[in-house]
Design a protein around this motif. Structure first.
Motif, PDB file in Angstrom:
ATOM      1  N   VAL A 189       2.654  24.985 -33.913  1.00 22.73           N
ATOM      2  CA  VAL A 189       2.307  24.940 -35.332  1.00 22.73           C
ATOM      3  C   VAL A 189       3.495  25.472 -36.120  1.00 22.73           C
ATOM      4  CG1 VAL A 189       0.703  25.806 -37.085  1.00 22.73           C
ATOM      5  CG2 VAL A 189      -0.116  25.313 -34.780  1.00 22.73           C
ATOM      6  N   ARG A 190       3.821  24.797 -37.181  1.00 24.93           N
ATOM      7  CA  ARG A 190       4.934  25.210 -38.016  1.00 24.93           C
ATOM      8  C   ARG A 190       4.538  26.433 -38.843  1.00 24.93           C
ATOM      9  NH1 ARG A 190       9.666  22.733 -39.622  1.00 24.93           N
ATOM     10  NH2 ARG A 190      10.422  23.442 -41.632  1.00 24.93           N
ATOM     11  N   VAL A 191       5.434  27.388 -38.971  1.00 26.44           N
ATOM     12  CA  VAL A 191       5.175  28.604 -39.723  1.00 26.44           C
ATOM     13  C   VAL A 191       5.265  28.294 -41.212  1.00 26.44           C
ATOM     14  CG1 VAL A 191       5.998  30.938 -40.160  1.00 26.44           C
ATOM     15  CG2 VAL A 191       6.108  30.008 -37.869  1.00 26.44           C
ATOM     16  N   GLN A 192       4.343  28.828 -41.970  1.00 25.13           N
ATOM     17  CA  GLN A 192       4.357  28.600 -43.411  1.00 25.13           C
ATOM     18  C   GLN A 192       5.579  29.284 -44.030  1.00 25.13           C
ATOM     19  OE1 GLN A 192       2.320  26.818 -45.368  1.00 25.13           O
ATOM     20  NE2 GLN A 192       1.208  26.106 -43.552  1.00 25.13           N
ATOM     21  N   ARG A 193       6.242  28.579 -44.925  1.00 24.55           N
ATOM     22  CA  ARG A 193       7.426  29.107 -45.596  1.00 24.55           C
ATOM     23  C   ARG A 193       7.032  29.815 -46.884  1.00 24.55           C
ATOM     24  NH1 ARG A 193      11.880  28.379 -42.245  1.00 24.55           N
ATOM     25  NH2 ARG A 193      11.449  26.562 -41.017  1.00 24.55           N
ATOM     26  N   LEU A 194       7.925  30.701 -47.339  1.00 24.60           N
ATOM     27  CA  LEU A 194       7.724  31.339 -48.628  1.00 24.60           C
ATOM     28  C   LEU A 194       8.048  30.342 -49.741  1.00 24.60           C
ATOM     29  CD1 LEU A 194       9.316  34.812 -47.865  1.00 24.60           C
ATOM     30  CD2 LEU A 194       6.886  34.229 -47.927  1.00 24.60           C
ATOM     31  N   LYS A 195       7.762  30.708 -50.968  1.00 24.43           N
ATOM     32  CA  LYS A 195       7.963  29.779 -52.093  1.00 24.43           C
ATOM     33  C   LYS A 195       9.413  29.310 -52.214  1.00 24.43           C
ATOM     34  CE  LYS A 195       4.572  32.056 -55.012  1.00 24.43           C
ATOM     35  NZ  LYS A 195       4.409  32.762 -56.273  1.00 24.43           N
ATOM     36  N   GLU A 235      11.916  29.477 -50.055  1.00 23.44           N
ATOM     37  CA  GLU A 235      12.642  29.109 -48.838  1.00 23.44           C
ATOM     38  C   GLU A 235      12.769  27.611 -48.723  1.00 23.44           C
ATOM     39  OE1 GLU A 235      12.468  31.679 -44.924  1.00 23.44           O
ATOM     40  OE2 GLU A 235      10.479  31.395 -45.756  1.00 23.44           O
ATOM     41  N   GLU A 276      13.151  24.066 -46.513  1.00 23.21           N
ATOM     42  CA  GLU A 276      12.496  23.556 -45.303  1.00 23.21           C
ATOM     43  C   GLU A 276      13.485  23.340 -44.163  1.00 23.21           C
ATOM     44  OE1 GLU A 276       9.254  22.871 -44.555  1.00 23.21           O
ATOM     45  OE2 GLU A 276       8.789  23.961 -46.378  1.00 23.21           O
TER      46      GLU A 276
END
Length: 117
Positions: A104-110, A112, A114
């Motif tokens: 599962v891909r880790v959620q990025r901050l606003k 950041e 891709e």
């Protein structure tokens, strides 16, 4: 080599010759080995003899750590020992992949990126 000899007046030289240092210097000039070399060598020999007690303590402590193995301890070691089989380990490690999991891909901050290119 003027630095080796200290200049003293006649009166100062008589006082120096009467002192312990002056008498010792005169004896060393007559027979240097007897009054300088022999005490020095004996000091080294006695020092090594004295320091041998400290080294003996070091080796005694090391010997306490290393103990003789009894038969019961040897049997325990043999019973715990299992043979290593590379094929068995390979198949055991392959079994880990069979578990249900999904990358599962880790959620990025606003702010950041891709990092997709």
């Amino acid at each position: 080599m003027l630095g080796d000899k200290v200049f003293r007046s006649k009166k100062q030289q008589k006082v120096f010759d009467a002192s312990i240092a002056g008498r010792y210097q005169k004896l060393v000039k007559k027979n240097s080995f007897l009054y300088f070399g022999l005490p020095f060598c004996s000091l080294i020999v006695l020092g090594s003899y004295w320091l041998s007690d400290f080294t003996a303590i070091k080796y005694e402590q090391r010997d306490r750590k290393v103990q003789e193995v009894t038969e019961s301890d040897l049997l325990k070691l043999k019973s715990n020992n299992h043979k290593f089989d590379i094929k068995e380990e390979y198949y055991r490690l392959q079994g880990i992949r069979e578990q249900d999991w999904e990358p599962v891909r880790v959620q990025r901050l606003k702010d950041e990126s891709e990092n997709v290119w």
